[in-house]
Design a protein around this motif. Structure first.
Motif, short mmCIF file in Angstrom:
data_model
loop_
_atom_site.label_atom_id
_atom_site.label_comp_id
_atom_site.label_asym_id
_atom_site.label_seq_id
_atom_site.Cartn_x
_atom_site.Cartn_y
_atom_site.Cartn_z
N GLU A 56 0.81 -1.22 0.00
CA GLU A 56 0.00 0.00 0.00
C GLU A 56 0.84 1.27 0.00
OE1 GLU A 56 -3.08 0.71 2.90
OE2 GLU A 56 -3.71 -1.39 2.72
N LEU A 57 1.85 1.31 0.86
CA LEU A 57 2.57 2.56 1.10
C LEU A 57 3.79 2.79 0.22
CD1 LEU A 57 2.47 2.59 5.01
CD2 LEU A 57 0.94 3.76 3.40
N ALA A 58 4.55 1.76 -0.09
CA ALA A 58 5.81 1.94 -0.82
C ALA A 58 6.14 0.71 -1.65
CB ALA A 58 6.93 2.23 0.18
N PRO A 59 5.41 0.48 -2.73
CA PRO A 59 5.57 -0.76 -3.47
C PRO A 59 6.97 -0.99 -4.05
CG PRO A 59 4.00 0.69 -4.58
CD PRO A 59 4.34 1.31 -3.27
N ASP A 60 7.76 0.05 -4.28
CA ASP A 60 9.11 -0.19 -4.81
C ASP A 60 10.20 0.05 -3.77
OD1 ASP A 60 10.55 -1.23 -6.92
OD2 ASP A 60 11.07 0.73 -7.71
N LEU A 61 9.82 -0.06 -2.50
CA LEU A 61 10.76 0.19 -1.41
C LEU A 61 12.02 -0.68 -1.51
CD1 LEU A 61 11.33 1.58 1.33
CD2 LEU A 61 10.12 -0.33 2.41
N ALA A 76 0.22 -20.32 -1.98
CA ALA A 76 1.67 -20.44 -2.15
C ALA A 76 2.04 -20.28 -3.62
CB ALA A 76 2.15 -21.78 -1.62
N GLY A 77 3.23 -19.69 -3.84
CA GLY A 77 3.74 -19.54 -5.19
C GLY A 77 3.96 -18.09 -5.55
N PRO A 78 4.31 -17.85 -6.82
CA PRO A 78 4.58 -16.48 -7.26
C PRO A 78 3.34 -15.59 -7.19
CG PRO A 78 5.38 -18.09 -8.85
CD PRO A 78 4.55 -18.84 -7.85
N ARG A 79 3.56 -14.32 -6.90
CA ARG A 79 2.52 -13.28 -6.87
C ARG A 79 2.96 -12.19 -7.84
NH1 ARG A 79 -2.09 -14.00 -4.44
NH2 ARG A 79 -2.17 -11.84 -3.85
N PRO A 80 2.08 -11.23 -8.10
CA PRO A 80 2.52 -10.09 -8.92
C PRO A 80 3.69 -9.37 -8.24
CG PRO A 80 0.13 -10.12 -8.71
CD PRO A 80 0.66 -11.17 -7.77
N ASP A 81 4.61 -8.85 -9.05
CA ASP A 81 5.76 -8.12 -8.52
C ASP A 81 5.29 -6.96 -7.65
OD1 ASP A 81 7.32 -9.84 -9.98
OD2 ASP A 81 8.08 -8.31 -11.36
N LEU A 82 6.10 -6.64 -6.67
CA LEU A 82 5.87 -5.48 -5.82
C LEU A 82 6.87 -4.43 -6.29
CD1 LEU A 82 4.15 -4.59 -3.42
CD2 LEU A 82 5.90 -5.47 -1.91
N GLY A 83 6.42 -3.47 -7.07
CA GLY A 83 7.34 -2.57 -7.75
C GLY A 83 8.18 -3.40 -8.69
N SER A 84 9.49 -3.37 -8.53
CA SER A 84 10.38 -4.18 -9.36
C SER A 84 10.85 -5.44 -8.65
CB SER A 84 11.58 -3.33 -9.81
OG SER A 84 12.29 -2.85 -8.67
N SER A 85 10.27 -5.74 -7.50
CA SER A 85 10.68 -6.92 -6.72
C SER A 85 9.77 -8.11 -7.00
CB SER A 85 10.62 -6.62 -5.22
OG SER A 85 11.57 -5.65 -4.86
#
Length: 177
Positions: A56-61, A76-85
């Motif tokens: 919510e606050l800092a997706p590319d932290l 369990a398993g891959p999720r959408p990227d959080l920013g570039s992570s």
């Protein structure tokens, strides 16, 4: 083998977040040593609550660092990227440890109150950096919950920042004490 390391800020009365997860009281303080710490780890292990907050606050932290989420409520398993992570969810600590070992992760950052407590309970935390800031919250999310027994980490260093916070670095022995 992956080692786990924590780097956390907390209030003078021991809370890592306010009652509703708020961090505004903490973010006004300089995050002394955080850049050096983040440069020393290969991946991040966090709980679901921390994941939701960062999302919510800092997706590319975490600027591309792989994020591993411990959750019994997310699949369990891959999720959408959080920013570039890249993000991967694991149902428990054994699954997380296996995935990190298979990925060749040497040092992982353990983040979030319950996650750090789980690592402590299992004797998996190698060291802990705590920055105690001069704010009294009165209530909130505690840094430490019920411990499995007395733990006696070794104080390696401690210093006061210009803003009045005290940062201490503790190391745990191989037997978890």
């Amino acid at each position: 083998m992956t080692t786990f390391h924590a780097f956390l800020g907390c209030s003078l009365d021991g809370y890592i977040a306010g009652p509703d997860g708020e961090l505004d009281w903490l973010t006004v303080f300089d995050n002394t040593g955080s850049e050096e710490f983040f440069a020393s780890v290969d991946a991040l292990a966090m709980g679901r609550a921390s994941y939701d907050t960062v999302r919510e606050l800092a997706p590319d932290l975490y600027r591309g660092m792989p994020i591993h989420v411990l959750s019994t409520t997310l699949p369990a398993g891959p999720r959408p990227d959080l920013g570039s992570s890249p993000v991967t969810v694991h149902p428990d600590l054994p699954a997380l440890r296996t995935a990190l070992a298979e990925a060749g992760v040497k040092r992982a950052y353990a983040d979030g109150g319950r996650t750090v407590q789980a690592f402590l309970a299992e004797g998996l935390l190698s060291d802990l950096t705590v920055t105690r800031v001069p704010v009294l919250l009165g209530k909130g999310i505690p840094l430490f919950g019920p411990d499995p027994g007395p733990l006696r980490p070794h104080l390696v260093s401690s210093f006061a920042t210009d803003q009045g916070a005290v940062q201490s670095f503790y190391r745990f022995s191989a037997d978890g004490s």
